[in-house]
Design a protein around this motif. Structure first.
Motif, PDB file in Angstrom:
ATOM      1  N   ASN A   1       0.795  -1.220   0.000  1.00  0.00           N
ATOM      2  CA  ASN A   1       0.000   0.000   0.000  1.00  0.00           C
ATOM      3  C   ASN A   1       0.831   1.275   0.000  1.00  0.00           C
ATOM      4  O   ASN A   1       0.398   2.304  -0.517  1.00  0.00           O
ATOM      5  CB  ASN A   1      -0.932   0.001   1.224  1.00  0.00           C
ATOM      6  N   THR A   2       2.019   1.217   0.605  1.00  0.00           N
ATOM      7  CA  THR A   2       2.862   2.404   0.723  1.00  0.00           C
ATOM      8  C   THR A   2       4.281   2.077   0.288  1.00  0.00           C
ATOM      9  O   THR A   2       4.652   0.905   0.131  1.00  0.00           O
ATOM     10  CB  THR A   2       2.894   2.909   2.178  1.00  0.00           C
ATOM     11  N   VAL A   3       5.082   3.115   0.144  1.00  0.00           N
ATOM     12  CA  VAL A   3       6.492   2.912  -0.206  1.00  0.00           C
ATOM     13  C   VAL A   3       7.193   2.103   0.879  1.00  0.00           C
ATOM     14  O   VAL A   3       8.050   1.262   0.588  1.00  0.00           O
ATOM     15  CB  VAL A   3       7.189   4.276  -0.416  1.00  0.00           C
ATOM     16  N   ASP A   4       6.812   2.315   2.134  1.00  0.00           N
ATOM     17  CA  ASP A   4       7.432   1.558   3.231  1.00  0.00           C
ATOM     18  C   ASP A   4       7.205   0.057   3.081  1.00  0.00           C
ATOM     19  O   ASP A   4       8.040  -0.754   3.514  1.00  0.00           O
ATOM     20  CB  ASP A   4       6.889   2.030   4.584  1.00  0.00           C
ATOM     21  N   ASP A   5       6.093  -0.321   2.472  1.00  0.00           N
ATOM     22  CA  ASP A   5       5.802  -1.751   2.278  1.00  0.00           C
ATOM     23  C   ASP A   5       6.762  -2.413   1.296  1.00  0.00           C
ATOM     24  O   ASP A   5       6.854  -3.639   1.242  1.00  0.00           O
ATOM     25  CB  ASP A   5       4.363  -1.946   1.784  1.00  0.00           C
ATOM     26  N   LEU A   6       7.467  -1.596   0.507  1.00  0.00           N
ATOM     27  CA  LEU A   6       8.415  -2.129  -0.464  1.00  0.00           C
ATOM     28  C   LEU A   6       9.762  -2.460   0.169  1.00  0.00           C
ATOM     29  O   LEU A   6      10.539  -3.247  -0.392  1.00  0.00           O
ATOM     30  CB  LEU A   6       8.634  -1.120  -1.596  1.00  0.00           C
TER      31      LEU A   6
ATOM     32  N   PHE B 129      -1.329  -0.033  -7.971  1.00  0.00           N
ATOM     33  CA  PHE B 129      -0.261   0.616  -7.220  1.00  0.00           C
ATOM     34  C   PHE B 129      -0.765   1.991  -6.776  1.00  0.00           C
ATOM     35  O   PHE B 129      -1.414   2.703  -7.547  1.00  0.00           O
ATOM     36  CB  PHE B 129       0.987   0.795  -8.084  1.00  0.00           C
ATOM     37  N   SER B 130      -0.472   2.365  -5.548  1.00  0.00           N
ATOM     38  CA  SER B 130      -0.935   3.649  -5.028  1.00  0.00           C
ATOM     39  C   SER B 130      -0.238   4.807  -5.736  1.00  0.00           C
ATOM     40  O   SER B 130       0.850   4.649  -6.316  1.00  0.00           O
ATOM     41  CB  SER B 130      -0.654   3.734  -3.531  1.00  0.00           C
ATOM     42  N   GLN B 131      -0.867   5.965  -5.686  1.00  0.00           N
ATOM     43  CA  GLN B 131      -0.268   7.163  -6.266  1.00  0.00           C
ATOM     44  C   GLN B 131       1.075   7.469  -5.604  1.00  0.00           C
ATOM     45  O   GLN B 131       2.011   7.910  -6.263  1.00  0.00           O
ATOM     46  CB  GLN B 131      -1.222   8.358  -6.117  1.00  0.00           C
ATOM     47  N   GLU B 132       1.160   7.198  -4.326  1.00  0.00           N
ATOM     48  CA  GLU B 132       2.427   7.419  -3.608  1.00  0.00           C
ATOM     49  C   GLU B 132       3.550   6.576  -4.192  1.00  0.00           C
ATOM     50  O   GLU B 132       4.667   7.070  -4.430  1.00  0.00           O
ATOM     51  CB  GLU B 132       2.249   7.079  -2.120  1.00  0.00           C
ATOM     52  N   ILE B 133       3.250   5.304  -4.450  1.00  0.00           N
ATOM     53  CA  ILE B 133       4.270   4.406  -5.010  1.00  0.00           C
ATOM     54  C   ILE B 133       4.630   4.817  -6.430  1.00  0.00           C
ATOM     55  O   ILE B 133       5.813   4.827  -6.809  1.00  0.00           O
ATOM     56  CB  ILE B 133       3.771   2.947  -4.956  1.00  0.00           C
TER      57      ILE B 133
ATOM     58  N   ALA C 156       6.806   8.035  -6.266  1.00  0.00           N
ATOM     59  CA  ALA C 156       8.148   7.743  -5.756  1.00  0.00           C
ATOM     60  C   ALA C 156       8.970   6.977  -6.794  1.00  0.00           C
ATOM     61  O   ALA C 156      10.170   7.234  -6.975  1.00  0.00           O
ATOM     62  CB  ALA C 156       8.048   6.940  -4.464  1.00  0.00           C
ATOM     63  N   SER C 157       8.327   6.057  -7.494  1.00  0.00           N
ATOM     64  CA  SER C 157       9.020   5.277  -8.522  1.00  0.00           C
ATOM     65  C   SER C 157       9.419   6.169  -9.695  1.00  0.00           C
ATOM     66  O   SER C 157      10.527   6.046 -10.236  1.00  0.00           O
ATOM     67  CB  SER C 157       8.122   4.144  -9.006  1.00  0.00           C
ATOM     68  N   PHE C 158       8.512   7.069 -10.089  1.00  0.00           N
ATOM     69  CA  PHE C 158       8.806   7.998 -11.183  1.00  0.00           C
ATOM     70  C   PHE C 158      10.015   8.865 -10.829  1.00  0.00           C
ATOM     71  O   PHE C 158      10.939   9.031 -11.640  1.00  0.00           O
ATOM     72  CB  PHE C 158       7.590   8.873 -11.463  1.00  0.00           C
ATOM     73  N   ASN C 159      10.038   9.408  -9.635  1.00  0.00           N
ATOM     74  CA  ASN C 159      11.146  10.268  -9.230  1.00  0.00           C
ATOM     75  C   ASN C 159      12.461   9.498  -9.164  1.00  0.00           C
ATOM     76  O   ASN C 159      13.515  10.014  -9.566  1.00  0.00           O
ATOM     77  CB  ASN C 159      10.840  10.913  -7.872  1.00  0.00           C
ATOM     78  N   ALA C 160      12.388   8.265  -8.679  1.00  0.00           N
ATOM     79  CA  ALA C 160      13.595   7.439  -8.620  1.00  0.00           C
ATOM     80  C   ALA C 160      14.113   7.134 -10.027  1.00  0.00           C
ATOM     81  O   ALA C 160      15.333   7.110 -10.272  1.00  0.00           O
ATOM     82  CB  ALA C 160      13.304   6.139  -7.867  1.00  0.00           C
ATOM     83  N   ALA C 161      13.184   6.911 -10.967  1.00  0.00           N
ATOM     84  CA  ALA C 161      13.582   6.637 -12.352  1.00  0.00           C
ATOM     85  C   ALA C 161      14.290   7.847 -12.968  1.00  0.00           C
ATOM     86  O   ALA C 161      15.306   7.704 -13.665  1.00  0.00           O
ATOM     87  CB  ALA C 161      12.361   6.256 -13.181  1.00  0.00           C
TER      88      ALA C 161
END
Length: 368
Positions: free
Chosen positions: A169-174, A304-308, A311-316
């Motif tokens: 659900n969240t980035v922390d879950d990854l 996938f949540s908007q948060e994930i 965060a993934s887009f920014n990391a890319a």
């Protein structure tokens, strides 16, 4: 017009055809030599939507040349391991392969741009870039340095985000999640705490079942149903933001391709274009039914949540900036795709998105 007729005409056009009666027999033989090639695929026969593209190419080429140009197709592992298919072409072990460019990012990150990168192009824009946006030329300038030439020969369309043993659900879950995923996507997810795992396809199911890994991704409903992942990891996430429209390529040994008659080169070009169209059409048709069946069998769909996604887009973007700072080939290809994306989404959101959104609402209302 049937396929045999289409490709015969395409081949004739590519050769600058003249009336057969005006040619002496030796000239005809010279223009239509006997050629026998071997093709190694990166895919097993059981994944027919992908694998069959190679056999379709071989059939089209044989029919268009009256059997003078034959291509013998071998499944993954029959000649070389699946992730060494392009290497076998470059060294001349085989003349041709059907594989994904991004399997070879270990050689150079620029290989990823031949297939798909996180938050890259969708299937429509991928084909636009290859066929009309100069992408095929740019990519083959890069491929030439590795002794190969390539043509688009399949697209799966946007893929699913994969199978997870628990909800995400969240980035922390990854954080600490062991996921079978490789290439640039693995590097992006690693920034978010995922521990990427590289496993052969045959090892994924038992690893999920035993808990050795927590998640995996593959393609989409049609293939995933065959692989049975829903039995050991019920949460099925979407979308695969790392594969919005991945291309499968036909790779040719550069010297072997250049030495073919122009007519045979044109026939190969047209055969690959047909396979490219057919693969996408197959997945568009088959995924819907397979998805319904997966849900009926217990798969739990989750976005996938908007948060994930953010965060993934920014990391890319961070990863791409780092690669481009030292890799001119990646920079050239990436900036070419970005330019097309910026322009095309202006148009697609106006027409395609608004039309599709309205029609999807009608489908949900049971009006279709």
């Amino acid at each position: 017009m049937d396929r045999r007729s289409f490709f015969k005409k395409a081949g004739a056009a590519g050769a600058g055809a003249v009336a057969a009666s005006a040619l002496a027999a030796p000239a005809i033989a010279q223009e239509n030599p006997k050629v026998n090639w071997r093709l190694t695929s990166s895919f097993p026969k059981g994944l027919d939507a992908i694998f069959d593209a190679a056999t379709e190419i071989a059939t089209s080429v044989s029919e268009a040349t009256d059997g003078n140009f034959t291509i013998q197709v071998f499944a993954a592992g029959e000649i070389v391991p699946p992730l060494q298919a392009m290497d076998a072409v470059a060294t001349g072990t085989v003349e041709m392969a059907h594989t994904c460019s991004y399997y070879y990012v270990g050689k150079d990150p620029a290989f990823a741009l031949g297939t798909a990168i996180p938050f890259g192009l969708n299937a429509r824009l991928t084909n636009s870039w290859f066929y009309q946006g100069g992408g095929n030329q740019l990519l083959n300038e890069f491929f030439a340095g590795h002794g190969v030439y390539a043509l688009p020969a399949g697209n799966t369309g946007a893929q699913m985000g994969g199978w997870f043993r628990k909800e995400i659900n969240t980035v922390d879950d990854l954080k600490g999640l062991k996921m079978r995923i490789a290439g640039l996507t693995g590097q992006v997810l690693e920034k978010l705490g995922v521990i990427p795992q590289q496993l052969a396809g045959s090892d994924v199911y038992p690893a999920l079942e035993k808990g050795t890994i927590d998640a995996t991704e593959f393609v989409g409903p049609y293939d995933d149903q065959k692989l049975g992942f829903y039995k050991v990891a019920k949460y099925y996430y979407y979308p695969a933001w790392w594969e919005g429209g991945p291309t499968v390529h036909a790779f040719f040994n550069l010297d072997k391709f250049n030495n073919l008659p122009k007519s045979y080169q044109r026939i190969l070009n047209d055969a690959c274009a047909l396979a490219n169209t057919n693969m996408l059409a197959k997945y568009d048709l088959r995924n819907a039914h397979a998805l319904k069946q997966l849900v009926a069998d217990g798969a739990v769909l989750r976005p996938f949540s908007q948060e994930i996604l953010e965060a993934s887009f920014n990391a890319a973007q961070e990863l791409y900036a780092s690669i481009m700072a030292s890799n001119a080939s990646f920079k050239t290809l990436y900036e070419s795709q970005q330019a097309l994306k910026r322009e095309s989404y202006l148009w697609m959101q106006l027409a395609e998105y608004s039309f599709d959104t309205f029609m999807m609402l009608q489908q949900r209302a049971g009006k279709l």
